[in-house]
Design a protein around this motif. Sequence first.
Motif, PDB file in Angstrom:
ATOM      1  N   THR A   1      28.236  17.113 -51.667  1.00  0.00           N
ATOM      2  CA  THR A   1      29.499  16.772 -52.135  1.00  0.00           C
ATOM      3  C   THR A   1      30.344  16.204 -51.051  1.00  0.00           C
ATOM      4  OG1 THR A   1      30.083  18.994 -52.045  1.00  0.00           O
ATOM      5  CG2 THR A   1      29.429  17.982 -54.164  1.00  0.00           C
ATOM      6  N   MET A   2      30.353  16.907 -49.783  1.00  0.00           N
ATOM      7  CA  MET A   2      30.778  16.205 -48.804  1.00  0.00           C
ATOM      8  C   MET A   2      30.790  14.812 -48.450  1.00  0.00           C
ATOM      9  SD  MET A   2      30.916  17.350 -44.610  1.00  0.00           S
ATOM     10  CE  MET A   2      29.333  17.083 -44.580  1.00  0.00           C
ATOM     11  N   LEU A   3      29.399  14.496 -48.583  1.00  0.00           N
ATOM     12  CA  LEU A   3      28.745  13.109 -48.264  1.00  0.00           C
ATOM     13  C   LEU A   3      29.469  12.364 -49.476  1.00  0.00           C
ATOM     14  CD1 LEU A   3      26.948  12.139 -46.053  1.00  0.00           C
ATOM     15  CD2 LEU A   3      25.106  12.010 -47.884  1.00  0.00           C
ATOM     16  N   ALA A   4      29.494  12.752 -50.687  1.00  0.00           N
ATOM     17  CA  ALA A   4      29.749  11.872 -51.862  1.00  0.00           C
ATOM     18  C   ALA A   4      31.333  11.613 -51.733  1.00  0.00           C
ATOM     19  CB  ALA A   4      29.513  12.851 -53.201  1.00  0.00           C
ATOM     20  N   TRP A   5      32.073  12.856 -51.170  1.00  0.00           N
ATOM     21  CA  TRP A   5      33.244  12.514 -50.802  1.00  0.00           C
ATOM     22  C   TRP A   5      33.901  11.501 -50.069  1.00  0.00           C
ATOM     23  CZ3 TRP A   5      36.027  14.184 -46.208  1.00  0.00           C
ATOM     24  CH2 TRP A   5      37.372  14.045 -46.369  1.00  0.00           C
ATOM     25  N   LYS A   6      33.087  11.611 -48.768  1.00  0.00           N
ATOM     26  CA  LYS A   6      33.268  10.748 -47.694  1.00  0.00           C
ATOM     27  C   LYS A   6      32.887   9.247 -48.235  1.00  0.00           C
ATOM     28  CE  LYS A   6      32.163  13.335 -43.556  1.00  0.00           C
ATOM     29  NZ  LYS A   6      31.038  13.412 -42.615  1.00  0.00           N
ATOM     30  N   GLU A   7      32.058   8.926 -48.972  1.00  0.00           N
ATOM     31  CA  GLU A   7      31.587   7.510 -49.864  1.00  0.00           C
ATOM     32  C   GLU A   7      32.215   7.509 -50.843  1.00  0.00           C
ATOM     33  OE1 GLU A   7      27.314   7.916 -49.475  1.00  0.00           O
ATOM     34  OE2 GLU A   7      27.345   8.115 -47.420  1.00  0.00           O
ATOM     35  N   GLY A   8      33.051   8.136 -51.464  1.00  0.00           N
ATOM     36  CA  GLY A   8      33.691   7.858 -52.950  1.00  0.00           C
ATOM     37  C   GLY A   8      32.988   7.996 -53.836  1.00  0.00           C
ATOM     38  N   ARG A   9      31.818   8.927 -53.788  1.00  0.00           N
ATOM     39  CA  ARG A   9      31.125   9.017 -55.014  1.00  0.00           C
ATOM     40  C   ARG A   9      31.025  10.426 -55.802  1.00  0.00           C
ATOM     41  NH1 ARG A   9      26.247   9.947 -53.558  1.00  0.00           N
ATOM     42  NH2 ARG A   9      26.154   9.956 -51.286  1.00  0.00           N
ATOM     43  N   LEU A  10      32.342  10.818 -55.664  1.00  0.00           N
ATOM     44  CA  LEU A  10      32.299  12.159 -56.565  1.00  0.00           C
ATOM     45  C   LEU A  10      32.573  12.032 -57.795  1.00  0.00           C
ATOM     46  CD1 LEU A  10      34.424  14.780 -54.279  1.00  0.00           C
ATOM     47  CD2 LEU A  10      32.069  15.033 -54.648  1.00  0.00           C
ATOM     48  N   SER A  11      32.358  12.866 -58.685  1.00  0.00           N
ATOM     49  CA  SER A  11      32.934  12.612 -59.996  1.00  0.00           C
ATOM     50  C   SER A  11      34.052  12.239 -60.552  1.00  0.00           C
ATOM     51  CB  SER A  11      32.126  13.614 -61.058  1.00  0.00           C
ATOM     52  OG  SER A  11      32.862  14.827 -60.812  1.00  0.00           O
ATOM     53  N   ALA A  12      34.609  11.510 -61.301  1.00  0.00           N
ATOM     54  CA  ALA A  12      35.998  11.173 -61.661  1.00  0.00           C
ATOM     55  C   ALA A  12      36.812  12.457 -61.756  1.00  0.00           C
ATOM     56  CB  ALA A  12      36.108  10.269 -63.025  1.00  0.00           C
ATOM     57  N   ASP A  13      36.383  13.354 -62.448  1.00  0.00           N
ATOM     58  CA  ASP A  13      37.276  14.646 -62.620  1.00  0.00           C
ATOM     59  C   ASP A  13      37.805  15.383 -61.393  1.00  0.00           C
ATOM     60  OD1 ASP A  13      34.634  15.547 -62.435  1.00  0.00           O
ATOM     61  OD2 ASP A  13      35.057  17.153 -63.838  1.00  0.00           O
ATOM     62  N   ILE A  14      36.641  15.417 -60.350  1.00  0.00           N
ATOM     63  CA  ILE A  14      36.935  15.948 -59.099  1.00  0.00           C
ATOM     64  C   ILE A  14      37.831  15.142 -58.383  1.00  0.00           C
ATOM     65  CG2 ILE A  14      35.976  16.780 -56.980  1.00  0.00           C
ATOM     66  CD1 ILE A  14      33.512  17.621 -58.162  1.00  0.00           C
ATOM     67  N   THR A  15      37.975  13.927 -58.325  1.00  0.00           N
ATOM     68  CA  THR A  15      38.547  12.904 -57.552  1.00  0.00           C
ATOM     69  C   THR A  15      40.138  12.923 -58.177  1.00  0.00           C
ATOM     70  OG1 THR A  15      36.749  11.571 -57.058  1.00  0.00           O
ATOM     71  CG2 THR A  15      39.047  10.400 -56.884  1.00  0.00           C
ATOM     72  N   GLU A  16      40.201  13.097 -59.701  1.00  0.00           N
ATOM     73  CA  GLU A  16      41.565  13.249 -59.860  1.00  0.00           C
ATOM     74  C   GLU A  16      42.067  14.439 -59.562  1.00  0.00           C
ATOM     75  OE1 GLU A  16      43.646  11.389 -61.259  1.00  0.00           O
ATOM     76  OE2 GLU A  16      44.934  12.479 -62.592  1.00  0.00           O
ATOM     77  N   GLU A  17      41.360  15.638 -59.384  1.00  0.00           N
ATOM     78  CA  GLU A  17      42.180  16.961 -58.964  1.00  0.00           C
ATOM     79  C   GLU A  17      42.292  16.677 -57.609  1.00  0.00           C
ATOM     80  OE1 GLU A  17      43.095  19.428 -61.036  1.00  0.00           O
ATOM     81  OE2 GLU A  17      42.388  17.559 -62.437  1.00  0.00           O
ATOM     82  N   HIS A  18      41.543  15.853 -56.777  1.00  0.00           N
ATOM     83  CA  HIS A  18      41.899  15.828 -55.230  1.00  0.00           C
ATOM     84  C   HIS A  18      43.170  15.041 -55.185  1.00  0.00           C
ATOM     85  CE1 HIS A  18      37.530  16.177 -53.540  1.00  0.00           C
ATOM     86  NE2 HIS A  18      38.006  17.191 -54.037  1.00  0.00           N
ATOM     87  N   ARG A  19      43.367  14.147 -55.904  1.00  0.00           N
ATOM     88  CA  ARG A  19      44.630  13.278 -56.102  1.00  0.00           C
ATOM     89  C   ARG A  19      45.929  14.403 -56.290  1.00  0.00           C
ATOM     90  NH1 ARG A  19      48.438  12.367 -59.441  1.00  0.00           N
ATOM     91  NH2 ARG A  19      47.307  12.742 -61.115  1.00  0.00           N
ATOM     92  N   LYS A  20      45.574  15.210 -57.387  1.00  0.00           N
ATOM     93  CA  LYS A  20      46.917  16.124 -57.888  1.00  0.00           C
ATOM     94  C   LYS A  20      46.960  16.838 -56.658  1.00  0.00           C
ATOM     95  CE  LYS A  20      45.602  16.230 -62.611  1.00  0.00           C
ATOM     96  NZ  LYS A  20      45.024  17.035 -63.514  1.00  0.00           N
ATOM     97  N   LEU A  21      45.912  17.533 -56.127  1.00  0.00           N
ATOM     98  CA  LEU A  21      46.092  18.394 -54.694  1.00  0.00           C
ATOM     99  C   LEU A  21      46.896  17.871 -53.461  1.00  0.00           C
ATOM    100  CD1 LEU A  21      45.779  21.165 -53.606  1.00  0.00           C
ATOM    101  CD2 LEU A  21      43.288  20.926 -53.844  1.00  0.00           C
TER     102      LEU A  21
END
Lengths: 235, 235
Positions: B71-91
């Motif tokens: 998931t670290m790799l996916a985060w770096k490469e913008g490949r995390l699932s949409a629901d996680i990415t949305e919570e990242h934005r809020k956080l």
Amino acid sequence: MLKKILIVYAHQSAGSFNAAAKDAAVKVLTSQGCKVEVSDLYAMKFKASATAEDVTGTVKDAEHFQYGEETMLAWKEGRLSADITEEHRKLSEAAVVVFQFPMYWFTVPAIMKGWMDRVLTLGFAYTSEKRYSQGIFKDKKAMLSFTTGSHESMFSANGINGDMNVTLWPLQNGILHYCGFQVLAPQIFWPPPHIPSESRCSMLEAWRTRLEGHASFCLNVEPDVTTVHWCDCSH
Amino acid sequence: MLKKILIVYAHQSAGSFNAAAKDAAVKVLTSQGCKVEVSDLYAMKFKASATAEDVTGTVKDAEHFQYGEETMLAWKEGRLSADITEEHRKLSEAAVVVFQFPMYWFTVPAIMKGWMDRVLTLGFAYTSEKRYSQGIFKDKKAMLSFTTGSHESMFSANGINGDMNVTLWPLQNGILHYCGFQVLAPQIFWPPPHIPSESRCSMLEAWRTRLEGHASFCLNVEPDVTTVHWCDCSH
């Protein structure tokens, strides 16, 4: 009658160190004459969240849904969802429960917390009268067996993470002992990815040896343990 | 710019005391000039379990799948699932995060643990260099706000459950402080179902008063708090 052991197991990968630890436990305990059941939570796609769907039929008070009360009632009336009922059966039959998991954020992964939230049903696993030393599972044993992401020194009393015993308190006292379980010393595998392969093998060997010493888990069947090497376990 | 507050909320019922506490926080903080976002986990059917599906595209090592690394790799490469990415934005946008939940088994319910397991991604929320006082979220504040099923006396240092501070240690130190958060004193609502209605109202009133005192959460906007009574909240 054979003693039964339940292993509640949570890792996504069959190639993991956790899988190797689980497999070693199955092998050793089976060889000692136990009957071992494994709840492989990720493989089962075990539902983690406590919702009204855990109750079949009509809930008592949908507007003020209270999970504990509703599931207690459903348990009494045989209306719990099939997956919870099946875990209840395994837990009822087991003399020992081993939880095998990678520590996520200082406790169990959410999928295993979901097992605890949903399977340790009010009425079935505890009541306000039956808890701790009077707990419903006071004739059963339980053990946490887990891998960490940090080195042991970080979990010493003076370590940056604080004492591991404090970290484990809510799990070991608040969940296991609360339900009456006799809590066995935890099996802690310090961070498998951060140590040499030989050290991983040594940890597994020590785990097997510990389990062999727990002959009391099972009937007094002559141990016939096949020595299996897990040194190819890379994680 | 308005300060943003994120409330991560986990209760199944809009008629619950937890819902009332969440609604009160939204109302007070909004009146104070904050922008409040709520992640209503059950309503969102938030996925609790950490699986390979959290990574879109190909995982690096399917055979030895390691959630943290992948998931670290996916985060770096913008490949995390949409629901996680949305919570990242809020956080990322939030100055303060409030976790509102009923305590389940001495910690957060599995669905909220799932939020922590999945959203506090390695790289995004911590690294081995950036943690505790050097943590990534060291400019943010966090608070646990929860209901209990037991009376306060049971959680005293000599109580049957042990000291509440010990119970909260893995959450407050191991998760929140680990990520750098300045951890505010917890808001503990002693068992709402076991106390009189007036006491529940008093607890909510005290909660509102506490939040009004936290004007520093928000910009210095003149408070314009509508007094709303939650005395009809029966749970």
